[in-house]
Design a protein around this motif. Structure first.
Motif, PDB file in Angstrom:
ATOM      1  N   CYS A  14      -8.508  39.428 -19.929  1.00  0.00           N
ATOM      2  CA  CYS A  14      -7.166  38.862 -19.840  1.00  0.00           C
ATOM      3  C   CYS A  14      -7.100  37.476 -20.472  1.00  0.00           C
ATOM      4  O   CYS A  14      -8.107  36.778 -20.572  1.00  0.00           O
ATOM      5  N   LEU A  16      -4.735  33.884 -19.948  1.00  0.00           N
ATOM      6  CA  LEU A  16      -3.767  33.207 -19.106  1.00  0.00           C
ATOM      7  C   LEU A  16      -2.547  32.893 -19.968  1.00  0.00           C
ATOM      8  O   LEU A  16      -2.643  32.186 -20.963  1.00  0.00           O
ATOM      9  N   HIS A  19       4.834  32.081 -18.971  1.00  0.00           N
ATOM     10  CA  HIS A  19       6.174  32.603 -19.220  1.00  0.00           C
ATOM     11  C   HIS A  19       7.143  31.441 -19.063  1.00  0.00           C
ATOM     12  O   HIS A  19       7.361  30.950 -17.955  1.00  0.00           O
ATOM     13  N   TRP A  32       6.583  34.139 -23.882  1.00  0.00           N
ATOM     14  CA  TRP A  32       5.252  34.049 -23.296  1.00  0.00           C
ATOM     15  C   TRP A  32       4.362  33.356 -24.324  1.00  0.00           C
ATOM     16  O   TRP A  32       4.329  33.773 -25.494  1.00  0.00           O
ATOM     17  N   THR A  57      -2.189  23.772 -15.670  1.00  0.00           N
ATOM     18  CA  THR A  57      -2.834  24.841 -14.894  1.00  0.00           C
ATOM     19  C   THR A  57      -3.659  24.348 -13.712  1.00  0.00           C
ATOM     20  O   THR A  57      -3.961  25.133 -12.821  1.00  0.00           O
ATOM     21  N   VAL A 101       5.909  30.281 -15.388  1.00  0.00           N
ATOM     22  CA  VAL A 101       5.032  31.033 -14.500  1.00  0.00           C
ATOM     23  C   VAL A 101       3.753  31.404 -15.241  1.00  0.00           C
ATOM     24  O   VAL A 101       3.803  31.961 -16.340  1.00  0.00           O
ATOM     25  N   LEU A 102       2.606  31.084 -14.635  1.00  0.00           N
ATOM     26  CA  LEU A 102       1.308  31.435 -15.206  1.00  0.00           C
ATOM     27  C   LEU A 102       0.890  32.803 -14.697  1.00  0.00           C
ATOM     28  O   LEU A 102       1.032  33.104 -13.505  1.00  0.00           O
ATOM     29  N   GLU A 103       0.364  33.613 -15.608  1.00  0.00           N
ATOM     30  CA  GLU A 103      -0.057  34.960 -15.218  1.00  0.00           C
ATOM     31  C   GLU A 103      -1.211  35.413 -16.099  1.00  0.00           C
ATOM     32  O   GLU A 103      -1.187  35.214 -17.313  1.00  0.00           O
ATOM     33  N   TRP A 104      -2.221  36.037 -15.474  1.00  0.00           N
ATOM     34  CA  TRP A 104      -3.323  36.646 -16.232  1.00  0.00           C
ATOM     35  C   TRP A 104      -2.821  37.975 -16.771  1.00  0.00           C
ATOM     36  O   TRP A 104      -2.438  38.859 -16.003  1.00  0.00           O
ATOM     37  N   VAL A 105      -2.787  38.113 -18.090  1.00  0.00           N
ATOM     38  CA  VAL A 105      -2.254  39.312 -18.738  1.00  0.00           C
ATOM     39  C   VAL A 105      -3.379  39.995 -19.504  1.00  0.00           C
ATOM     40  O   VAL A 105      -4.066  39.349 -20.309  1.00  0.00           O
TER      41      VAL A 105
END
Length: 158
Positions: A14, A16, A19, A32, A57, A101-105
């Motif tokens: 993934c 980080l 968004h 993103w 972060t 918004v932080l998200e592991w994708v």
């Protein structure tokens, strides 16, 4: 002219991703992107990278790699030179980001996200482990109208 950094932090398979949904007048609104930002006076690219990642972060990078320079041109904003990095090790706990918004994708799902067209090009270069590169991207509005890699025009814009 603006100088910025952008980093794709890796964990497993993934990246980080941020968004960008918070700021009202944000050129990246609803997109993103990786994490990073603008140089402060006197900063080196690495100092900017480490500061911006920590601010956005809460993470402290312990292993990172300078992957390329991206030149952005547009009829809507000033020219920008972006230092592009990847990072594969960090310390600390993630904090909420005031820019989105932080998200592991999963990397395999990145192209399903609302990305800038030019970002798709450099994400592909990162995935292919391309050697250090110079990528030029020219936009008219939100549309990518020109791209070149290491001084050579790219035939495909994705």
């Amino acid at each position: 002219m603006r100088l910025t950094t952008l980093c794709y932090i890796e964990k497993g398979d993934c990246y980080l991703m941020l968004h960008r949904i918070v700021k009202k007048n944000d050129i990246n609104k609803d997109k993103w992107i990786g994490v990073g930002g603008h140089f402060e006076e006197g900063e080196s690219p690495e100092e900017c990278l480490l500061r911006e990642v920590k601010e956005e972060t809460g993470l402290t990078l312990t292993s990172f790699r300078f992957r390329g320079i991206v030149t952005f041109l547009s009829n809507r904003w000033v020219p920008e030179y972006m230092c592009l990095y990847t990072a594969d090790a960090f310390e600390g706990e993630m904090i909420p980001c005031d820019e989105g918004v932080l998200e592991w994708v999963p990397k395999k799902d990145l192209l399903k996200l609302n990305l800038w067209e030019g970002d798709k090009i450099f994400l592909k270069l990162l995935a292919e482990e391309a050697p250090f590169f110079s990528l030029k991207l020219r936009y008219e509005g939100d549309s990518l109208v020109e791209s070149s890699l290491n001084g050579k025009t790219l035939n495909s814009l994705s």
